[in-house]
Design a protein around this motif. Structure first.
Motif, mmCIF file in Angstrom:
data_model
loop_
_atom_site.group_PDB
_atom_site.id
_atom_site.type_symbol
_atom_site.label_atom_id
_atom_site.label_comp_id
_atom_site.label_asym_id
_atom_site.label_seq_id
_atom_site.Cartn_x
_atom_site.Cartn_y
_atom_site.Cartn_z
ATOM 1 N N VAL A 21 45.653 -48.422 28.299
ATOM 2 C CA VAL A 21 45.296 -47.036 27.967
ATOM 3 C C VAL A 21 46.422 -46.085 28.344
ATOM 4 N N GLN A 22 46.985 -46.271 29.521
ATOM 5 C CA GLN A 22 48.055 -45.368 29.943
ATOM 6 C C GLN A 22 49.319 -45.548 29.106
ATOM 7 N N LEU A 23 49.601 -46.763 28.705
ATOM 8 C CA LEU A 23 50.783 -46.976 27.865
ATOM 9 C C LEU A 23 50.572 -46.417 26.466
ATOM 10 N N LEU A 24 49.344 -46.479 25.950
ATOM 11 C CA LEU A 24 49.057 -45.882 24.649
ATOM 12 C C LEU A 24 49.176 -44.365 24.695
ATOM 13 N N GLN A 25 48.921 -43.787 25.856
ATOM 14 C CA GLN A 25 49.073 -42.340 26.031
ATOM 15 C C GLN A 25 50.501 -41.968 26.431
ATOM 16 N N THR A 26 51.392 -42.939 26.389
ATOM 17 C CA THR A 26 52.803 -42.789 26.785
ATOM 18 C C THR A 26 52.945 -42.184 28.174
ATOM 19 N N ARG A 27 52.109 -42.661 29.088
ATOM 20 C CA ARG A 27 52.188 -42.271 30.490
ATOM 21 C C ARG A 27 52.567 -43.495 31.306
ATOM 22 N N PRO A 28 53.250 -43.306 32.418
ATOM 23 C CA PRO A 28 53.574 -44.466 33.260
ATOM 24 C C PRO A 28 52.295 -45.044 33.873
ATOM 25 N N PRO A 29 52.177 -46.359 33.904
ATOM 26 C CA PRO A 29 50.931 -46.992 34.376
ATOM 27 C C PRO A 29 50.822 -47.044 35.897
ATOM 28 N N ARG A 30 50.853 -45.886 36.538
ATOM 29 C CA ARG A 30 50.775 -45.845 37.996
ATOM 30 C C ARG A 30 49.391 -46.246 38.499
ATOM 31 N N ALA A 31 48.343 -45.743 37.853
ATOM 32 C CA ALA A 31 46.978 -46.078 38.281
ATOM 33 C C ALA A 31 46.708 -47.569 38.087
ATOM 34 N N ALA A 32 47.267 -48.142 37.041
ATOM 35 C CA ALA A 32 47.093 -49.577 36.804
ATOM 36 C C ALA A 32 47.775 -50.384 37.906
ATOM 37 N N ALA A 33 48.928 -49.945 38.329
ATOM 38 C CA ALA A 33 49.625 -50.649 39.405
ATOM 39 C C ALA A 33 48.850 -50.544 40.713
ATOM 40 N N ILE A 34 48.264 -49.388 40.969
ATOM 41 C CA ILE A 34 47.461 -49.218 42.185
ATOM 42 C C ILE A 34 46.232 -50.109 42.138
ATOM 43 N N CYS A 35 45.570 -50.175 40.974
ATOM 44 C CA CYS A 35 44.394 -51.050 40.820
ATOM 45 C C CYS A 35 44.779 -52.514 41.018
ATOM 46 N N LEU A 36 45.907 -52.915 40.474
ATOM 47 C CA LEU A 36 46.341 -54.298 40.610
ATOM 48 C C LEU A 36 46.626 -54.650 42.066
ATOM 49 N N VAL A 37 47.330 -53.772 42.757
ATOM 50 C CA VAL A 37 47.640 -54.030 44.166
ATOM 51 C C VAL A 37 46.360 -54.063 44.997
ATOM 52 N N ALA A 38 45.431 -53.142 44.732
ATOM 53 C CA ALA A 38 44.155 -53.132 45.460
ATOM 54 C C ALA A 38 43.362 -54.404 45.184
#
Length: 73
Positions: free
Chosen positions: A22-39
């Motif tokens: 979703v974040q990549l489709l919105q052309t935003r850096p996937p910071r929330a995805a990285a946080i979710c993955l690490v968590a």
């Protein structure tokens, strides 16, 4: 407790993939995805540390069943 952490870790890792798309489709850096993955990875390691025996791939459906109450421990 280790079942709950296993389920939480798996769900967070799967959610991170969806959030990344979703974040990549919105052309935003996937910071929330990285946080979710690490968590999710931290939750998996915490569950593994609390469990007396190592996790196996077959433990994931069994943990989901125990957490959701489909069958007992």
């Amino acid at each position: 407790m280790s079942d709950l952490l296993l389920v939480l870790g798996v769900l967070l890792c799967v959610l991170s993939v969806v959030v990344a798309v979703v974040q990549l489709l919105q052309t935003r850096p996937p910071r929330a995805a990285a946080i979710c993955l690490v968590a999710g990875i931290v939750a998996l390691f915490a569950g593994a540390a609390l469990s007396p025996e190592p996790f196996a791939p077959g433990d994931i459906p069994a943990a989901f069943g125990r957490v959701t109450g489909q069958y007992g421990a």
